[in-house]
Scaffold this motif. Sequence first.
Motif, PDB file in Angstrom:
ATOM      1  N   GLN A   1       2.530  -0.744  17.708  1.00 49.09           N
ATOM      2  CA  GLN A   1       2.359  -1.432  16.431  1.00 49.09           C
ATOM      3  C   GLN A   1       2.285  -0.436  15.271  1.00 49.09           C
ATOM      4  N   TYR A   2       1.625   0.682  15.516  1.00 48.89           N
ATOM      5  CA  TYR A   2       1.554   1.742  14.500  1.00 48.89           C
ATOM      6  C   TYR A   2       2.951   2.247  14.154  1.00 48.89           C
ATOM      7  N   TRP A   3       3.763   2.549  15.174  1.00 45.72           N
ATOM      8  CA  TRP A   3       5.100   3.067  14.914  1.00 45.72           C
ATOM      9  C   TRP A   3       5.971   2.027  14.215  1.00 45.72           C
ATOM     10  N   ALA A   4       5.831   0.756  14.621  1.00 45.64           N
ATOM     11  CA  ALA A   4       6.610  -0.302  13.985  1.00 45.64           C
ATOM     12  C   ALA A   4       6.242  -0.435  12.508  1.00 45.64           C
ATOM     13  N   ALA A   5       4.936  -0.359  12.208  1.00 43.76           N
ATOM     14  CA  ALA A   5       4.492  -0.452  10.816  1.00 43.76           C
ATOM     15  C   ALA A   5       4.986   0.750  10.008  1.00 43.76           C
ATOM     16  N   THR A   6       4.940   1.925  10.611  1.00 40.20           N
ATOM     17  CA  THR A   6       5.416   3.131   9.934  1.00 40.20           C
ATOM     18  C   THR A   6       6.911   3.040   9.643  1.00 40.20           C
ATOM     19  N   ALA A   7       7.673   2.578  10.642  1.00 39.22           N
ATOM     20  CA  ALA A   7       9.120   2.439  10.457  1.00 39.22           C
ATOM     21  C   ALA A   7       9.448   1.369   9.422  1.00 39.22           C
ATOM     22  N   ALA A   8       8.662   0.291   9.406  1.00 39.34           N
ATOM     23  CA  ALA A   8       8.904  -0.783   8.439  1.00 39.34           C
ATOM     24  C   ALA A   8       8.699  -0.279   7.021  1.00 39.34           C
TER      25      ALA A   8
ATOM     26  N   GLN B   1      16.118  -1.633  11.636  1.00 41.28           N
ATOM     27  CA  GLN B   1      14.888  -0.925  11.960  1.00 41.28           C
ATOM     28  C   GLN B   1      14.782  -0.726  13.458  1.00 41.28           C
ATOM     29  N   GLN B   2      14.148   0.357  13.837  1.00 37.31           N
ATOM     30  CA  GLN B   2      13.895   0.636  15.243  1.00 37.31           C
ATOM     31  C   GLN B   2      12.921  -0.393  15.820  1.00 37.31           C
ATOM     32  N   HIS B   3      13.012  -0.589  17.137  1.00 36.38           N
ATOM     33  CA  HIS B   3      12.121  -1.539  17.808  1.00 36.38           C
ATOM     34  C   HIS B   3      11.340  -0.794  18.888  1.00 36.38           C
ATOM     35  N   PHE B   4      10.021  -0.997  18.903  1.00 39.58           N
ATOM     36  CA  PHE B   4       9.118  -0.285  19.801  1.00 39.58           C
ATOM     37  C   PHE B   4       8.568  -1.261  20.836  1.00 39.58           C
ATOM     38  N   VAL B   5       8.682  -0.875  22.104  1.00 34.62           N
ATOM     39  CA  VAL B   5       8.340  -1.770  23.209  1.00 34.62           C
ATOM     40  C   VAL B   5       7.334  -1.101  24.138  1.00 34.62           C
ATOM     41  N   HIS B   6       6.308  -1.865  24.532  1.00 31.73           N
ATOM     42  CA  HIS B   6       5.419  -1.460  25.612  1.00 31.73           C
ATOM     43  C   HIS B   6       5.635  -2.450  26.745  1.00 31.73           C
ATOM     44  N   ALA B   7       6.139  -1.955  27.872  1.00 35.24           N
ATOM     45  CA  ALA B   7       6.571  -2.817  28.966  1.00 35.24           C
ATOM     46  C   ALA B   7       5.646  -2.729  30.164  1.00 35.24           C
ATOM     47  N   TRP B   8       5.412  -3.878  30.781  1.00 37.38           N
ATOM     48  CA  TRP B   8       4.700  -3.964  32.062  1.00 37.38           C
ATOM     49  C   TRP B   8       5.739  -4.175  33.155  1.00 37.38           C
ATOM     50  N   PRO B   9       5.921  -3.212  34.076  1.00 38.74           N
ATOM     51  CA  PRO B   9       6.987  -3.354  35.072  1.00 38.74           C
ATOM     52  C   PRO B   9       6.636  -4.242  36.247  1.00 38.74           C
ATOM     53  N   GLY B  10       5.339  -4.559  36.439  1.00 36.16           N
ATOM     54  CA  GLY B  10       4.938  -5.312  37.616  1.00 36.16           C
ATOM     55  C   GLY B  10       5.049  -4.473  38.872  1.00 36.16           C
TER      56      GLY B  10
END
Length: 301
Positions: free
Chosen positions: A181-188, A199-208
């Motif tokens: 969220q920090y990186w997304a706000a900074t990029a925005a 704009q770039q998109h930042f993802v935090h993924a749960w692989p299971g």
Amino acid sequence: MAIRAVVVGGTSGIGYAMACRVAAQASTNSSPAGSPAAGSVIISGRTKPTNIPHSNMEFRALDATSMRQIKQYTDALKSDLQPGQALDYLIMTQGIMTTAGRTETPEEGIDRKMALHYYGKQLLIRELLPALKEDAKIIIVFDGLLGSPSKLNWEDLDLKKTYGLSKAADHCMAMNDCMVQYWAATAAAAAAAQKKTQQQHFVHAWPGGVNTSLHRELPWYLRPVARAALGLVGVSPDTCARNLLNGTAECAEAGGEEGRFWSNIDNKGRLIKNKAVWSEEQMRRVADHTWEIVDAAIITK
């Protein structure tokens, strides 16, 4: 269009599968190999894979527990990129499965698990941002499902005083959530200042559950149990890679339409809804702590 990617942790498991998928897509580009327009995928980790199946894949060694090595790696990578060779993907899957207690990295003094699962990932993002395309996808594979601000010990974010295995996992989950969220706000903010629409998109993924070789780092008496469990409930690394890459693309497109440039996704690639939105103060505290830790490690001699 050429596709370029860096995959740290890409020498085995989920990262290797994601790298191979991106490389296969990049190889469909008709430009001659080695030309500025040709796609390529850099995979990085401690040990070179025995099989590199695509000619557009390149191995670069990296011990991702070391902040200094990460800084040297990113400096060299940025220096080697030619004009027109910005990155479409930065994918970070490096991790460890261990029951060991706090194990600090030599000289730098960061817990090895937290260095891999959190601090090194954030340093990679910070240093490689100038090399990323305006619409690049930045993917952290760890646990985008269970993180929460309530799980942080705000007075001991690096757990020097209150370390525990579950607490280390909680902190890495939560702080990675915070930083996407920090990186997304900074990029925005940067995009708005420059009047850019992409704009770039930042993802935090749960692989299971994924049937990888991470269980080999467990004590010998736990390996058979972990291997059997993953064999029963885990999907293949390639299936996981497909789900996460497709989910990232879909969430980036939908997020862009909504004005949201970060996503937490599950093992099917679906957006995890109702994730906590971190306040500006919370993001600032986590970011300030992160740079304090990694920058001190970089200059340690």
